[in-house]
Design an enzyme around this catalytic site. Structure first.
Site, PDB file in Angstrom:
ATOM      1  N   ARG A 163       0.833  -1.223   0.000  1.00 53.25           N
ATOM      2  CA  ARG A 163       0.000   0.000   0.000  1.00 53.25           C
ATOM      3  C   ARG A 163       0.864   1.267   0.000  1.00 53.25           C
ATOM      4  O   ARG A 163       0.556   2.252   0.681  1.00 53.25           O
ATOM      5  CB  ARG A 163      -0.943   0.041   1.217  1.00 53.25           C
ATOM      6  CG  ARG A 163      -1.947  -1.100   1.305  1.00 53.25           C
ATOM      7  CD  ARG A 163      -3.008  -0.992   0.212  1.00 53.25           C
ATOM      8  NE  ARG A 163      -4.058  -1.948   0.392  1.00 53.25           N
ATOM      9  CZ  ARG A 163      -4.043  -3.201  -0.092  1.00 53.25           C
ATOM     10  NH1 ARG A 163      -3.009  -3.627  -0.799  1.00 53.25           N
ATOM     11  NH2 ARG A 163      -5.075  -4.000   0.097  1.00 53.25           N
ATOM     12  N   SER A 233     -10.952  -1.052   3.006  1.00 47.11           N
ATOM     13  CA  SER A 233     -10.241  -1.117   4.296  1.00 47.11           C
ATOM     14  C   SER A 233      -9.891   0.302   4.734  1.00 47.11           C
ATOM     15  O   SER A 233      -9.248   1.045   3.986  1.00 47.11           O
ATOM     16  CB  SER A 233      -8.931  -1.894   4.152  1.00 47.11           C
ATOM     17  OG  SER A 233      -9.167  -3.192   3.670  1.00 47.11           O
ATOM     18  N   GLU A 329      -5.411   3.878   5.967  1.00 43.31           N
ATOM     19  CA  GLU A 329      -5.136   3.716   4.533  1.00 43.31           C
ATOM     20  C   GLU A 329      -5.846   4.832   3.764  1.00 43.31           C
ATOM     21  O   GLU A 329      -5.345   5.341   2.768  1.00 43.31           O
ATOM     22  CB  GLU A 329      -5.629   2.341   4.055  1.00 43.31           C
ATOM     23  CG  GLU A 329      -5.449   2.146   2.564  1.00 43.31           C
ATOM     24  CD  GLU A 329      -6.060   0.846   2.041  1.00 43.31           C
ATOM     25  OE1 GLU A 329      -5.722  -0.235   2.535  1.00 43.31           O
ATOM     26  OE2 GLU A 329      -6.869   0.943   1.100  1.00 43.31           O
TER      27      GLU A 329
HETATM   28  P1  FAD Z   1      -9.131   8.599  -5.151  1.00 47.17           P
HETATM   29  O1  FAD Z   1      -9.817   8.152  -3.913  1.00 47.17           O
HETATM   30  O2  FAD Z   1      -9.849   9.555  -6.021  1.00 47.17           O
HETATM   31  O3  FAD Z   1      -7.716   9.203  -4.749  1.00 47.17           O
HETATM   32  C1  FAD Z   1      -6.849   8.505  -3.887  1.00 47.17           C
HETATM   33  C2  FAD Z   1      -5.532   9.282  -3.784  1.00 47.17           C
HETATM   34  O4  FAD Z   1      -4.881   9.318  -5.058  1.00 47.17           O
HETATM   35  C3  FAD Z   1      -5.722  10.740  -3.395  1.00 47.17           C
HETATM   36  O5  FAD Z   1      -4.613  11.099  -2.608  1.00 47.17           O
HETATM   37  C4  FAD Z   1      -5.692  11.489  -4.737  1.00 47.17           C
HETATM   38  O6  FAD Z   1      -5.274  12.833  -4.594  1.00 47.17           O
HETATM   39  C5  FAD Z   1      -4.704  10.650  -5.531  1.00 47.17           C
HETATM   40  N1  FAD Z   1      -4.947  10.619  -6.982  1.00 47.17           N
HETATM   41  C6  FAD Z   1      -6.091  10.227  -7.609  1.00 47.17           C
HETATM   42  N2  FAD Z   1      -5.906  10.228  -8.949  1.00 47.17           N
HETATM   43  C7  FAD Z   1      -4.617  10.617  -9.167  1.00 47.17           C
HETATM   44  C8  FAD Z   1      -3.812  10.793 -10.344  1.00 47.17           C
HETATM   45  N3  FAD Z   1      -4.285  10.566 -11.576  1.00 47.17           N
HETATM   46  N4  FAD Z   1      -2.535  11.211 -10.173  1.00 47.17           N
HETATM   47  C9  FAD Z   1      -2.023  11.430  -8.943  1.00 47.17           C
HETATM   48  N5  FAD Z   1      -2.731  11.300  -7.805  1.00 47.17           N
HETATM   49  C10 FAD Z   1      -4.005  10.872  -7.919  1.00 47.17           C
HETATM   50  N6  FAD Z   1      -7.627  -0.871  -2.497  1.00 47.17           N
HETATM   51  C11 FAD Z   1      -6.771  -1.908  -2.602  1.00 47.17           C
HETATM   52  O7  FAD Z   1      -5.552  -1.706  -2.721  1.00 47.17           O
HETATM   53  N7  FAD Z   1      -7.198  -3.201  -2.589  1.00 47.17           N
HETATM   54  C12 FAD Z   1      -8.501  -3.521  -2.462  1.00 47.17           C
HETATM   55  O8  FAD Z   1      -8.861  -4.691  -2.441  1.00 47.17           O
HETATM   56  C13 FAD Z   1      -9.444  -2.451  -2.337  1.00 47.17           C
HETATM   57  N8  FAD Z   1     -10.758  -2.711  -2.199  1.00 47.17           N
HETATM   58  C14 FAD Z   1     -11.650  -1.703  -2.079  1.00 47.17           C
HETATM   59  C15 FAD Z   1     -13.004  -2.007  -1.950  1.00 47.17           C
HETATM   60  C16 FAD Z   1     -13.949  -1.001  -1.837  1.00 47.17           C
HETATM   61  C17 FAD Z   1     -15.408  -1.358  -1.707  1.00 47.17           C
HETATM   62  C18 FAD Z   1     -13.538   0.353  -1.862  1.00 47.17           C
HETATM   63  C19 FAD Z   1     -14.545   1.455  -1.795  1.00 47.17           C
HETATM   64  C20 FAD Z   1     -12.186   0.679  -1.990  1.00 47.17           C
HETATM   65  C21 FAD Z   1     -11.229  -0.351  -2.084  1.00 47.17           C
HETATM   66  N9  FAD Z   1      -9.845  -0.079  -2.217  1.00 47.17           N
HETATM   67  C22 FAD Z   1      -8.953  -1.110  -2.355  1.00 47.17           C
HETATM   68  C23 FAD Z   1      -9.345   1.313  -2.182  1.00 47.17           C
HETATM   69  C24 FAD Z   1      -9.437   2.061  -3.540  1.00 47.17           C
HETATM   70  O9  FAD Z   1     -10.310   1.409  -4.409  1.00 47.17           O
HETATM   71  C25 FAD Z   1      -8.074   2.186  -4.225  1.00 47.17           C
HETATM   72  O10 FAD Z   1      -7.165   2.856  -3.375  1.00 47.17           O
HETATM   73  C26 FAD Z   1      -8.145   2.956  -5.546  1.00 47.17           C
HETATM   74  O11 FAD Z   1      -6.920   2.863  -6.228  1.00 47.17           O
HETATM   75  C27 FAD Z   1      -8.489   4.439  -5.371  1.00 47.17           C
HETATM   76  O12 FAD Z   1      -8.738   4.980  -6.655  1.00 47.17           O
HETATM   77  P2  FAD Z   1      -9.549   6.324  -6.846  1.00 47.17           P
HETATM   78  O13 FAD Z   1      -9.482   6.680  -8.279  1.00 47.17           O
HETATM   79  O14 FAD Z   1     -10.905   6.194  -6.260  1.00 47.17           O
HETATM   80  O15 FAD Z   1      -8.661   7.322  -5.987  1.00 47.17           O
HETATM   81  N1  EPU Z   2     -10.815 -10.907  10.043  1.00 44.68           N
HETATM   82  C1  EPU Z   2     -11.555 -11.063  11.188  1.00 44.68           C
HETATM   83  N2  EPU Z   2     -12.597 -10.199  11.384  1.00 44.68           N
HETATM   84  C2  EPU Z   2     -12.912  -9.214  10.520  1.00 44.68           C
HETATM   85  C3  EPU Z   2     -12.142  -9.051   9.353  1.00 44.68           C
HETATM   86  C4  EPU Z   2     -11.083  -9.927   9.133  1.00 44.68           C
HETATM   87  O1  EPU Z   2     -11.295 -11.932  12.008  1.00 44.68           O
HETATM   88  O2  EPU Z   2     -13.863  -8.484  10.784  1.00 44.68           O
HETATM   89  C5  EPU Z   2      -9.713 -11.860   9.785  1.00 44.68           C
HETATM   90  C6  EPU Z   2     -10.091 -12.826   8.649  1.00 44.68           C
HETATM   91  O3  EPU Z   2     -10.797 -13.947   9.134  1.00 44.68           O
HETATM   92  C7  EPU Z   2      -8.737 -13.202   8.103  1.00 44.68           C
HETATM   93  C8  EPU Z   2      -7.909 -11.913   8.302  1.00 44.68           C
HETATM   94  O4  EPU Z   2      -8.571 -11.153   9.303  1.00 44.68           O
HETATM   95  O5  EPU Z   2      -8.163 -14.215   8.857  1.00 44.68           O
HETATM   96  C9  EPU Z   2      -7.744 -11.095   7.013  1.00 44.68           C
HETATM   97  O6  EPU Z   2      -9.034 -10.751   6.508  1.00 44.68           O
HETATM   98  P1  EPU Z   2      -9.334 -10.642   4.924  1.00 44.68           P
HETATM   99  O7  EPU Z   2      -8.826 -11.841   4.215  1.00 44.68           O
HETATM  100  O8  EPU Z   2     -10.768 -10.269   4.773  1.00 44.68           O
HETATM  101  O9  EPU Z   2      -8.411  -9.489   4.427  1.00 44.68           O
HETATM  102  P2  EPU Z   2      -8.072  -8.073   5.041  1.00 44.68           P
HETATM  103  O10 EPU Z   2      -6.708  -8.125   5.625  1.00 44.68           O
HETATM  104  O11 EPU Z   2      -9.152  -7.583   5.945  1.00 44.68           O
HETATM  105  C10 EPU Z   2      -6.921  -7.243   2.861  1.00 44.68           C
HETATM  106  C11 EPU Z   2      -6.827  -5.934   2.149  1.00 44.68           C
HETATM  107  C12 EPU Z   2      -8.021  -5.757   1.220  1.00 44.68           C
HETATM  108  C13 EPU Z   2      -7.996  -6.883   0.191  1.00 44.68           C
HETATM  109  C14 EPU Z   2      -8.076  -8.214   0.935  1.00 44.68           C
HETATM  110  C15 EPU Z   2      -7.951  -9.394  -0.002  1.00 44.68           C
HETATM  111  C16 EPU Z   2      -5.588  -4.359   3.506  1.00 44.68           C
HETATM  112  C17 EPU Z   2      -5.644  -3.216   4.448  1.00 44.68           C
HETATM  113  N3  EPU Z   2      -6.767  -4.844   3.099  1.00 44.68           N
HETATM  114  O12 EPU Z   2      -8.057  -7.186   3.706  1.00 44.68           O
HETATM  115  O13 EPU Z   2      -7.881  -4.515   0.538  1.00 44.68           O
HETATM  116  O14 EPU Z   2      -9.081  -6.775  -0.696  1.00 44.68           O
HETATM  117  O15 EPU Z   2      -7.013  -8.307   1.907  1.00 44.68           O
HETATM  118  O16 EPU Z   2      -6.653  -9.484  -0.477  1.00 44.68           O
HETATM  119  O17 EPU Z   2      -4.502  -4.813   3.157  1.00 44.68           O
HETATM  120  C18 EPU Z   2      -8.426  -2.196   0.700  1.00 44.68           C
HETATM  121  O18 EPU Z   2      -7.200  -1.982   0.733  1.00 44.68           O
HETATM  122  O19 EPU Z   2      -9.277  -1.275   0.698  1.00 44.68           O
HETATM  123  C19 EPU Z   2      -8.895  -3.575   0.662  1.00 44.68           C
HETATM  124  C20 EPU Z   2     -10.189  -3.891   0.687  1.00 44.68           C
END
Ligand code: FAD
Ligand code: EPU
Length: 338
Positions: A163, A233, A329
């Site tokens: 991240r 997250s 994050e």
């Molecule tokens: P924004 O929220 O619009 O911006 C994020 C940051 O980037 C800000 O600081 C902004 O100023 C900057 N920025 C945006 N565009 C640019 C650009 N073109 N150039 C320079 N800076 C820029 N993230 C994960 O890593 N893994 C996951 O599994 C994951 N799951 C998610 C699930 C859900 C339901 C949600 C809502 C979010 C999740 N995220 C996850 C977080 C998010 O989707 C990512 O961080 C994504 O890359 C953000 O993109 P955005 O365009 O919405 O960025």
């Molecule tokens: N867990 C619990 N309780 C909860 C949530 C999680 O006990 O309420 C335990 C799960 O059982 C598991 C562990 O925690 O043993 C990890 O949980 P999970 O696999 O759901 O993944 P996570 O660590 O919560 C991360 C990323 C996600 C990504 C998933 C899948 C971060 C901060 N989050 O979640 O990214 O989608 O793994 O790879 O690294 C995001 O960054 O926004 C995001 C959604």
């Protein structure tokens, strides 16, 4: 660039918190980047915005937002089974994943259904289900907004980490304009993360099968922002000293841990918050998701300030119980910027 004054940005953040910005610039073509760069330098409080899925507006934003919406995807074959895909910053990430798979290219399937734009994806090196963006990325095209010059970063120069990246360390300095990935016509699955491990037994496994499994798992665990406001997250999974993790493991044998190297261990922030009994907590319109304690939610009219206060109280409680400091994050945008 078109500009909207006193713009409503409620629909431009996936938390769906009600907020306004002093100015909202819509950036729809590459030709507008030079205008963006000079305007950006003159503005006291500029903010780059993609899909708004990794930030939280505490309230109204007393600055100028540059909403990146540039579109376009180009394919170029680099070898018999490898294709480079160059996508503009404003492209929707999930649609790019779908489009590349439909074109017969695998490589991005583990990163399905992550909201947001291509341009924001390198900022925190998006990751899920055993894969990170850095594993498929070739170059990041940027404009250095400090010196107003175009710079192209090769993968190894982006300082990618969990991240993390050079761009996140210098937030607001580099506008990411396009990203190039290397994808393959030959599928080599990444199945080391549950529940994908179960697919290892499948015959004739395709990238589409992995995509479908990731999508189904995510739909089960994570709230859809169009139904319940959230930004995924809210905290990073903390990396702590392995000695500390071992002590905790004696006390909490069920605690999930992931070794990072010989000195450090990653722990699951969701598990820590869950242990405090906070999963499903609700106070008016804000709360913690019922199925995932790492996800803060807005059920309707919750304010950004209240969500940030909830996040701060979680940090405090986790520290008191486990002596672990959670790091957000999600970017917090106050009235004066991030
Ligand atoms: P924004 O929220 O619009 O911006 C994020 C940051 O980037 C800000 O600081 C902004 O100023 C900057 N920025 C945006 N565009 C640019 C650009 N073109 N150039 C320079 N800076 C820029 N993230 C994960 O890593 N893994 C996951 O599994 C994951 N799951 C998610 C699930 C859900 C339901 C949600 C809502 C979010 C999740 N995220 C996850 C977080 C998010 O989707 C990512 O961080 C994504 O890359 C953000 O993109 P955005 O365009 O919405 O960025
Ligand atoms: N867990 C619990 N309780 C909860 C949530 C999680 O006990 O309420 C335990 C799960 O059982 C598991 C562990 O925690 O043993 C990890 O949980 P999970 O696999 O759901 O993944 P996570 O660590 O919560 C991360 C990323 C996600 C990504 C998933 C899948 C971060 C901060 N989050 O979640 O990214 O989608 O793994 O790879 O690294 C995001 O960054 O926004 C995001 C959604």
């Amino acid at each position: 660039m078109q500009c909207i004054d006193n713009a409503d940005i409620t629909q431009l953040n996936t938390f769906g918190v009600q907020a306004k910005a002093k100015k909202l610039w819509q950036v729809k073509s590459e030709q507008e980047f030079s205008e963006l760069a000079s305007r950006y330098q003159q503005t006291e409080r500029p903010l780059l915005l993609g899909g708004g899925s990794n930030l939280l507006f505490e309230g109204d934003f007393d600055g100028e937002i540059f909403h990146i919406q540039t579109q376009g995807v180009e394919y170029s074959t680099v070898s018999q089974d490898q294709v480079e895909v160059r996508a503009q910053a404003g492209e929707n990430w999930h649609q790019l994943v779908q489009q590349t798979l439909a074109s017969g290219l695998s490589g991005l399937e583990n990163l399905a259904l992550i909201p947001g734009t291509v341009g924001a994806a390198p900022i925190q090196n998006i990751g899920a289900y055993g894969l990170e963006l850095k594993d498929r990325l070739v170059t990041v095209e940027t404009i250095d907004l400090k010196h107003n010059e175009r710079l192209v970063f090769a993968q190894q120069d982006c300082q990618f980490g969990y991240r993390d990246s050079l761009f996140k360390q210098n937030l607001g300095r580099y506008l990411i304009t396009a990203v190039t990935f290397k994808l393959s016509t030959r599928f080599s699955p990444v199945l080391n993360y549950a529940p994908l491990t179960e697919l290892a037994q499948a015959k004739n496994l395709t990238a589409m099968d992995v995509f479908n499994c990731v999508v189904a798992t995510r739909r089960e665990k994570l709230p859809d922002p169009s139904q319940i406001g959230n930004a995924g997250s809210f905290f990073k999974n903390p990396i702590i000293a392995s000695s500390h993790a071992e002590e905790l493991k004696l006390q909490f044998p069920n605690m999930p841990i992931y070794p990072v190297d010989e000195h450090s261990t990653k722990v699951a922030a969701g598990w820590l918050i869950d242990q405090l009994g906070l999963k499903g907590f609700r106070d008016g319109d804000i709360g913690i998701h019922k199925k995932q304690a790492l996800v803060l939610v807005n059920y309707g009219k919750g304010s950004g300030r209240a969500l940030n206060e909830l996040a701060n109280s979680i940090i405090k409680k986790v520290y008191q119980q486990f002596a672990i400091e959670l790091e957000k994050e999600v970017r917090i945008i106050s009235d004066r910027g991030q």
